[in-house]
Design a protein around this motif. Structure first.
Motif, PDB file in Angstrom:
ATOM      1  N   ARG A   3       0.972  -1.369  -0.077  1.00  0.00           N
ATOM      2  CA  ARG A   3      -0.176  -0.060  -0.073  1.00  0.00           C
ATOM      3  C   ARG A   3       0.787   1.168  -0.076  1.00  0.00           C
ATOM      4  O   ARG A   3       1.789   1.096   0.644  1.00  0.00           O
ATOM      5  CB  ARG A   3      -0.934  -0.070   1.130  1.00  0.00           C
ATOM      6  CG  ARG A   3      -1.703  -1.173   1.502  1.00  0.00           C
ATOM      7  CD  ARG A   3      -2.350  -1.252   2.803  1.00  0.00           C
ATOM      8  NE  ARG A   3      -3.088  -2.266   2.797  1.00  0.00           N
ATOM      9  CZ  ARG A   3      -4.542  -2.489   2.959  1.00  0.00           C
ATOM     10  NH1 ARG A   3      -4.998  -1.369   2.848  1.00  0.00           N
ATOM     11  NH2 ARG A   3      -4.822  -3.817   3.050  1.00  0.00           N
ATOM     12  N   VAL A   4       0.385   2.247  -0.533  1.00  0.00           N
ATOM     13  CA  VAL A   4       0.995   3.627  -0.698  1.00  0.00           C
ATOM     14  C   VAL A   4       0.126   4.615  -0.410  1.00  0.00           C
ATOM     15  O   VAL A   4      -0.943   4.590  -1.016  1.00  0.00           O
ATOM     16  CB  VAL A   4       1.914   3.743  -1.860  1.00  0.00           C
ATOM     17  CG1 VAL A   4       1.127   4.031  -3.010  1.00  0.00           C
ATOM     18  CG2 VAL A   4       2.852   4.884  -1.906  1.00  0.00           C
ATOM     19  N   LEU A   5       0.558   5.628   0.151  1.00  0.00           N
ATOM     20  CA  LEU A   5      -0.404   6.871   0.572  1.00  0.00           C
ATOM     21  C   LEU A   5       0.372   8.010   0.025  1.00  0.00           C
ATOM     22  O   LEU A   5       1.524   8.555   0.811  1.00  0.00           O
ATOM     23  CB  LEU A   5      -0.805   7.007   1.950  1.00  0.00           C
ATOM     24  CG  LEU A   5      -1.486   8.385   2.294  1.00  0.00           C
ATOM     25  CD1 LEU A   5      -2.877   8.438   1.368  1.00  0.00           C
ATOM     26  CD2 LEU A   5      -1.787   8.188   3.903  1.00  0.00           C
ATOM     27  N   TYR A   6       0.175   8.889  -0.997  1.00  0.00           N
ATOM     28  CA  TYR A   6       0.697  10.196  -1.260  1.00  0.00           C
ATOM     29  C   TYR A   6       0.373  11.245  -0.695  1.00  0.00           C
ATOM     30  O   TYR A   6      -1.097  11.395  -0.752  1.00  0.00           O
ATOM     31  CB  TYR A   6       0.760  10.265  -2.763  1.00  0.00           C
ATOM     32  CG  TYR A   6       1.339   8.968  -3.673  1.00  0.00           C
ATOM     33  CD1 TYR A   6       2.827   9.014  -3.732  1.00  0.00           C
ATOM     34  CD2 TYR A   6       0.879   8.120  -4.200  1.00  0.00           C
ATOM     35  CE1 TYR A   6       3.381   7.902  -4.286  1.00  0.00           C
ATOM     36  CE2 TYR A   6       1.168   7.072  -5.106  1.00  0.00           C
ATOM     37  CZ  TYR A   6       2.990   6.987  -4.805  1.00  0.00           C
ATOM     38  OH  TYR A   6       3.329   6.018  -5.670  1.00  0.00           O
ATOM     39  N   ILE A   7       0.930  11.888  -0.009  1.00  0.00           N
ATOM     40  CA  ILE A   7       0.490  12.962   0.604  1.00  0.00           C
ATOM     41  C   ILE A   7       1.262  14.350   0.251  1.00  0.00           C
ATOM     42  O   ILE A   7       2.188  14.549   0.012  1.00  0.00           O
ATOM     43  CB  ILE A   7       0.894  12.897   2.338  1.00  0.00           C
ATOM     44  CG1 ILE A   7       0.404  11.581   2.735  1.00  0.00           C
ATOM     45  CG2 ILE A   7       0.427  14.148   3.185  1.00  0.00           C
ATOM     46  CD1 ILE A   7       1.199  11.134   3.986  1.00  0.00           C
ATOM     47  N   GLU A   8       0.059  15.468  -0.057  1.00  0.00           N
ATOM     48  CA  GLU A   8       0.576  16.731  -0.433  1.00  0.00           C
ATOM     49  C   GLU A   8       1.099  17.296   0.812  1.00  0.00           C
ATOM     50  O   GLU A   8       0.555  17.523   1.758  1.00  0.00           O
ATOM     51  CB  GLU A   8      -0.503  17.523  -0.970  1.00  0.00           C
ATOM     52  CG  GLU A   8      -0.121  18.953  -1.486  1.00  0.00           C
ATOM     53  CD  GLU A   8      -1.220  19.840  -1.794  1.00  0.00           C
ATOM     54  OE1 GLU A   8      -0.858  21.103  -2.158  1.00  0.00           O
ATOM     55  OE2 GLU A   8      -2.185  19.524  -1.487  1.00  0.00           O
ATOM     56  N   GLY A   9       2.321  17.706   0.845  1.00  0.00           N
ATOM     57  CA  GLY A   9       2.908  18.467   1.822  1.00  0.00           C
ATOM     58  C   GLY A   9       4.662  18.468   1.523  1.00  0.00           C
ATOM     59  O   GLY A   9       5.094  17.500   1.033  1.00  0.00           O
ATOM     60  N   THR A  10       5.148  19.612   2.180  1.00  0.00           N
ATOM     61  CA  THR A  10       6.623  19.624   2.100  1.00  0.00           C
ATOM     62  C   THR A  10       7.530  18.451   2.740  1.00  0.00           C
ATOM     63  O   THR A  10       6.928  18.174   3.744  1.00  0.00           O
ATOM     64  CB  THR A  10       6.902  21.012   2.585  1.00  0.00           C
ATOM     65  OG1 THR A  10       8.483  21.120   2.316  1.00  0.00           O
ATOM     66  CG2 THR A  10       6.921  21.220   4.078  1.00  0.00           C
ATOM     67  N   LYS A  11       8.404  18.087   2.153  1.00  0.00           N
ATOM     68  CA  LYS A  11       9.327  17.388   2.714  1.00  0.00           C
ATOM     69  C   LYS A  11      10.406  17.899   3.724  1.00  0.00           C
ATOM     70  O   LYS A  11      11.063  17.529   4.569  1.00  0.00           O
ATOM     71  CB  LYS A  11      10.310  16.683   1.631  1.00  0.00           C
ATOM     72  CG  LYS A  11       9.616  15.769   0.678  1.00  0.00           C
ATOM     73  CD  LYS A  11      10.336  15.217  -0.410  1.00  0.00           C
ATOM     74  CE  LYS A  11       9.495  14.668  -1.596  1.00  0.00           C
ATOM     75  NZ  LYS A  11      10.343  14.334  -2.714  1.00  0.00           N
ATOM     76  N   ASP A  12      10.323  19.301   3.831  1.00  0.00           N
ATOM     77  CA  ASP A  12      10.827  20.408   4.598  1.00  0.00           C
ATOM     78  C   ASP A  12      10.446  19.855   5.926  1.00  0.00           C
ATOM     79  O   ASP A  12       9.057  20.155   6.092  1.00  0.00           O
ATOM     80  CB  ASP A  12      11.055  21.556   4.226  1.00  0.00           C
ATOM     81  CG  ASP A  12      11.677  22.648   4.977  1.00  0.00           C
ATOM     82  OD1 ASP A  12      12.414  22.101   6.104  1.00  0.00           O
ATOM     83  OD2 ASP A  12      11.456  23.918   4.876  1.00  0.00           O
ATOM     84  N   ASP A  13      11.133  19.923   7.215  1.00  0.00           N
ATOM     85  CA  ASP A  13      10.536  19.630   8.308  1.00  0.00           C
ATOM     86  C   ASP A  13      10.787  20.858   9.304  1.00  0.00           C
ATOM     87  O   ASP A  13      10.569  20.575  10.378  1.00  0.00           O
ATOM     88  CB  ASP A  13      10.888  18.218   9.097  1.00  0.00           C
ATOM     89  CG  ASP A  13      12.253  18.418   9.317  1.00  0.00           C
ATOM     90  OD1 ASP A  13      13.214  19.283   8.955  1.00  0.00           O
ATOM     91  OD2 ASP A  13      12.905  17.187   9.836  1.00  0.00           O
TER      92      ASP A  13
END
Length: 83
Positions: A3-13
């Motif tokens: 399973r995979v869940l693609y999430i819109e959001g920056t990889k910058d933490d």
């Protein structure tokens, strides 16, 4: 199952770790069925990941989380009104 869940959001933490937050949230309910979490930098990149058949061939289930923009909500409302 893969399973995979693609999430819109920056990889910058710098404003917190969004990926880690989703992991903690989902892990509580999806024990043993956790998807791979993939962050996309913006809606376009996230949707490109989600729609890429070659990238997704190894997954039996794929989902996407993106923010709704006001213009998209308006378009959706207009489509419902036409029906």
């Amino acid at each position: 199952m893969n399973r995979v869940l693609y999430i819109e959001g920056t990889k910058d933490d710098t404003n917190g770790d969004l990926r880690e937050g989703f992991r903690i949230l989902l892990e509580q309910k999806l024990k043993g069925k956790m998807p791979r979490l993939v962050m996309g930098n913006g809606k376009e990149e996230t949707m490109n990941f989600f729609n890429n058949e070659r990238l997704n061939v190894k997954y039996t289930h794929r989902n996407v989380v993106v923010d709704s923009d006001a213009t998209e909500l308006e378009k959706s409302r207009e489509e419902r009104e036409k029906r």
